[in-house]
Design a protein around this motif. Structure first.
Motif, short mmCIF file in Angstrom:
data_model
loop_
_atom_site.label_atom_id
_atom_site.label_comp_id
_atom_site.label_asym_id
_atom_site.label_seq_id
_atom_site.Cartn_x
_atom_site.Cartn_y
_atom_site.Cartn_z
N UNK A 97 0.84 -1.21 0.00
CA UNK A 97 0.00 0.00 0.00
C UNK A 97 0.87 1.25 0.00
N UNK A 98 2.02 1.19 0.69
CA UNK A 98 2.94 2.33 0.66
C UNK A 98 3.43 2.58 -0.76
N UNK A 99 3.83 1.51 -1.48
CA UNK A 99 4.32 1.66 -2.85
C UNK A 99 3.22 2.20 -3.76
N UNK A 100 2.00 1.73 -3.58
CA UNK A 100 0.89 2.23 -4.39
C UNK A 100 0.64 3.71 -4.12
N UNK A 101 0.79 4.11 -2.87
CA UNK A 101 0.61 5.53 -2.53
C UNK A 101 1.69 6.39 -3.18
N UNK A 102 2.92 5.85 -3.30
CA UNK A 102 3.98 6.62 -3.95
C UNK A 102 3.65 6.94 -5.39
N UNK A 103 2.91 6.07 -6.05
CA UNK A 103 2.56 6.25 -7.46
C UNK A 103 1.12 6.71 -7.66
N UNK A 129 2.23 -6.05 -10.17
CA UNK A 129 2.86 -6.41 -8.89
C UNK A 129 4.36 -6.18 -8.96
N UNK A 130 4.98 -6.51 -10.11
CA UNK A 130 6.41 -6.29 -10.25
C UNK A 130 6.77 -4.81 -10.15
N UNK A 131 5.95 -3.93 -10.75
CA UNK A 131 6.25 -2.50 -10.70
C UNK A 131 6.37 -2.01 -9.25
N UNK A 132 5.44 -2.45 -8.40
CA UNK A 132 5.47 -2.02 -7.01
C UNK A 132 6.62 -2.68 -6.24
N UNK A 133 6.91 -3.94 -6.56
CA UNK A 133 8.05 -4.61 -5.93
C UNK A 133 9.35 -3.92 -6.33
N UNK A 134 9.47 -3.55 -7.60
CA UNK A 134 10.68 -2.88 -8.07
C UNK A 134 10.85 -1.52 -7.38
N UNK A 135 9.75 -0.80 -7.18
CA UNK A 135 9.83 0.48 -6.46
C UNK A 135 10.35 0.27 -5.04
N UNK A 136 9.80 -0.73 -4.35
CA UNK A 136 10.23 -1.02 -2.98
C UNK A 136 11.70 -1.39 -2.94
N UNK A 137 12.11 -2.29 -3.82
CA UNK A 137 13.50 -2.74 -3.81
C UNK A 137 14.46 -1.63 -4.20
N UNK A 138 14.05 -0.76 -5.11
CA UNK A 138 14.93 0.34 -5.50
C UNK A 138 15.13 1.30 -4.34
N UNK A 139 14.06 1.59 -3.59
CA UNK A 139 14.17 2.46 -2.41
C UNK A 139 15.04 1.80 -1.34
N UNK A 140 14.87 0.50 -1.14
CA UNK A 140 15.67 -0.21 -0.14
C UNK A 140 17.13 -0.28 -0.56
N UNK A 141 17.36 -0.46 -1.87
CA UNK A 141 18.74 -0.51 -2.37
C UNK A 141 19.47 0.79 -2.07
N UNK A 142 18.75 1.91 -2.17
CA UNK A 142 19.37 3.20 -1.87
C UNK A 142 19.76 3.30 -0.39
N UNK A 143 19.13 2.48 0.44
CA UNK A 143 19.44 2.46 1.88
C UNK A 143 20.36 1.31 2.26
N UNK A 144 20.92 0.65 1.26
CA UNK A 144 21.89 -0.42 1.52
C UNK A 144 21.27 -1.77 1.79
N UNK A 145 19.97 -1.95 1.51
CA UNK A 145 19.29 -3.25 1.70
C UNK A 145 19.09 -3.86 0.32
N UNK A 148 4.31 4.31 -15.50
CA UNK A 148 5.69 4.56 -15.90
C UNK A 148 6.00 6.05 -15.87
N UNK A 149 5.03 6.89 -16.25
CA UNK A 149 5.25 8.34 -16.18
C UNK A 149 5.50 8.77 -14.75
N UNK A 150 4.74 8.21 -13.80
CA UNK A 150 4.92 8.59 -12.40
C UNK A 150 6.22 8.05 -11.83
N UNK A 151 6.60 6.85 -12.25
CA UNK A 151 7.89 6.30 -11.82
C UNK A 151 9.03 7.16 -12.35
N UNK A 152 8.94 7.56 -13.61
CA UNK A 152 9.98 8.39 -14.22
C UNK A 152 10.11 9.71 -13.48
#
Length: 608
Positions: free
Chosen positions: A133-139, A530-546, A220-224
């Protein structure tokens, strides 16, 4: 409490109908009145003869009493637990998620309770749901669904199937069970998924497919915008999945080359266009036996990508026709060359290191016309792998030849020359190309019909895998980039392979249980979302070293649940408290990295 069937009237049309209500008697101002606790709707599943038993069980749950009667009906027990949870959520004193009692303006409560009376009920997972739900709210995904005209129940069903694919990937039937029996998503959305039919989940996928192009483009526009993506690189590749069953009515279900080795099943092919950061720009479903090289134009036309975008693709798609098509429309490309001749000059090469600290050398060579660049690459790791494979098949081939040669000295073995060549031909067919490097001679006897010896000599062909192991060639019409930039850009395709692995192993792309074309396409599209939201989560976590995989993250998050704790008080009343379990260190780290509340759903309290 009791259940009453009440007549209703539509004020707009005047039509009369019936609904079911859960009612209790309550003293108000010195008078006893009947107060509606819950509206159970028109289609209440419990038979009227079971209403008294259901209400008695509901009273027991709310009052914290032990079960006094053996009900024997799983339907009645589930319904009683569901209604009790709804009453607690609606009538209990609720403290919003992330606030303490003091922050919410409520005084700290002290209760005397009987510890031995503690019961814990309705454990429901909440971690993946909260992150989804957090990832969906981001987009602004829910707002997008509202703009497309989806009703509240339709939006809830859409969120249910997508988050179900993220948390417990399976069929829609299994997703419904997950929503009803294992997940707290309904609490987070204030939606009763237990009252939602399976058909509503199927229809949610139908609604998504009607707006597929708009949703893909908007996300994709919102992710960009969110990540500031540079859309100058476009990755394209295909994968396939298989059906459980024959799918005789699906026109795209074809038998072909299965990447999961399921030759016994019809297939369906998914094509993805991604940017360099791994987010999906467009998806398309093709026939299961589609030839990869024929899909590029259909996927890229109308994509809205910049005209100068660099298209990166593997050799299966990089046909001469596709490269000519890209050049004709002014497009740039970076592909694996299909030329069979290998070459490499280490003295003209530049040494690089991969992310895994493996050595790679690249040699940049422009053609005589200045229209194209060949990038010859040498990888030590790849060379060791190819040498080991070549050695294994060469040993098998030589062992087969030796067996034929040894048979010439034994009775009742093949000695006729024409039969021996047939058997050598079969050995060549199984050698995976190793036989081309051998010169074989059969020495005839005096009759000329039978062999007296078989001789062979290994003569590696120049420019082949045997003489240049670990060498491959990239070709591009991007003339301004150096060798390192070209090579690192092409390596993004390995990330695309990781995307496909995520689709298959983490997000339930395979198998497909549907048979109609629309439902099969919807199954794949839900996986893409589902992958789009998972990718958003993982990209944010990657920036934090996870850098954990989604499978690992999901296992960690699924350990947190919401649970109802019920105590008996000395005055005979029951205290109910529903909240999430305290986040474990691994869960806390994830929540903190994303700025998500570590106690999803808040706290609800009620005294009965």
């Amino acid at each position: 409490m009791y259940i009453r069937r009440t007549q209703t009237r539509n004020t707009a049309t005047g039509e009369r109908d019936f609904t079911h209500r859960l009612v209790r008697s309550q003293r108000v101002g010195g008078k006893v009145r009947q107060v509606t606790v819950l509206n159970l709707g028109r289609h209440f599943a419990v038979a009227q003869s079971d209403w008294p038993t259901l209400c008695a069980r509901l009273e027991e749950i709310l009052s914290g009493q032990a079960v006094l009667v053996g009900y024997g009906s799983l339907l009645l027990e589930r319904e009683a637990q569901r209604l009790a949870a709804q009453i607690l959520a609606r009538e209990g004193a609720s403290i919003p998620a992330g606030e303490s009692e003091q922050e919410a303006g409520a005084p700290t409560e002290a209760h005397s309770v009987t510890l031995d009376s503690l019961t814990l009920t309705r454990p429901r997972t909440v971690g993946v749901e909260a992150l989804g739900l957090w990832a969906m709210a981001q987009l602004d995904f829910v707002a997008l669904l509202e703009e497309l005209g989806l009703t509240g129940p339709q939006r809830a069903a859409v969120l249910g199937v997508i988050l179900g694919r993220m948390a417990a990937p399976a069929s829609e039937l299994a997703t419904q069970r997950w929503l009803c029996e294992r997940s707290a998503l309904g609490e987070l959305l204030d939606v009763d998924f237990e009252a939602m039919s399976l058909m509503q989940l199927y229809r949610a996928s139908d609604v998504l497919m009607r707006h597929r192009a708009v949703i893909e483009a908007a996300l994709f526009a919102r992710v960009s915008e969110l990540f500031g993506l540079d859309c100058t690189v476009t990755l394209y590749d295909l994968t396939n999945t298989y059906f459980e069953g024959e799918a005789p009515t699906h026109p795209k279900a074809k038998r072909g080359h299965s990447k999961e080795k399921r030759r016994d099943c019809p297939l369906l092919t998914l094509g993805l266009v991604l940017d360099g950061s791994g987010f999906v720009r467009r998806s398309e479903v093709f026939d299961g036996n589609v030839v990869e090289g024929t899909t590029l134009a259909a996927m890229l036309q109308g994509l809205g990508a910049p005209s100068g975008a660099l298209v990166v693709m593997d050799r299966g798609i990089a046909t001469a026709e596709n490269i000519a098509w890209l050049r004709a429309r002014g497009g740039r490309y970076l592909v694996v060359s299909r030329e069979r001749q290998r070459q490499f000059d280490p003295e003209q090469a530049t040494d690089l290191l991969t992310a895994g600290a493996d050595a790679v050398s690249v040699q940049r060579v422009e053609d005589s016309e200045g229209q194209e660049v060949r990038l010859y690459c040498y990888s030590e790791q790849r060379a060791r792998k190819e040498e080991a494979i070549a050695a294994r098949f060469s040993e098998r081939f030589e062992a087969g030849l030796q067996a034929l040669a040894d048979g010439l000295t034994r009775p009742r073995t093949t000695k006729k020359i024409d039969k021996l060549w047939e058997r050598i031909g079969r050995l060549k067919a199984k050698s995976r190309g190793a036989a081309q490097h051998y010169h074989i001679e059969i020495v005839p006897d005096a009759s000329g019909q039978k062999a007296q010896a078989i001789r062979w000599e290994r003569r590696p062909i120049e420019g082949s895998k045997d003489t240049h192991p670990g060498v491959y060639c990239l070709r591009t019409n991007e003339m301004t980039w150096d060798g390192e930039q070209l090579w690192r850009t092409y390596m993004m395709l390995t990330d695309l392979e990781a995307v496909f692995r995520s689709f298959k192993s983490e997000l339930g792309l395979r198998p497909i249980f549907h048979h109609t074309e629309a439902r099969c396409d919807a199954h794949l599209f839900i996986t893409v979302l589902a992958y789009q939201f998972v990718q958003l989560i993982r990209r944010r976590l990657h920036a934090q070293g996870i850098n954990a995989s989604w499978l690992s993250l999901r296992e960690t998050l699924n350990g947190q649940v919401r649970v109802t704790a019920t105590f008996r008080r000395p005055d005979g009343r029951a205290l109910h408290v529903r909240k999430a379990t305290q986040a474990e260190p691994g869960q806390q780290q994830i929540y903190q990295a994303l700025g998500v509340n570590p106690s999803p759903g808040g706290v609800s309290k009620m005294i009965v």
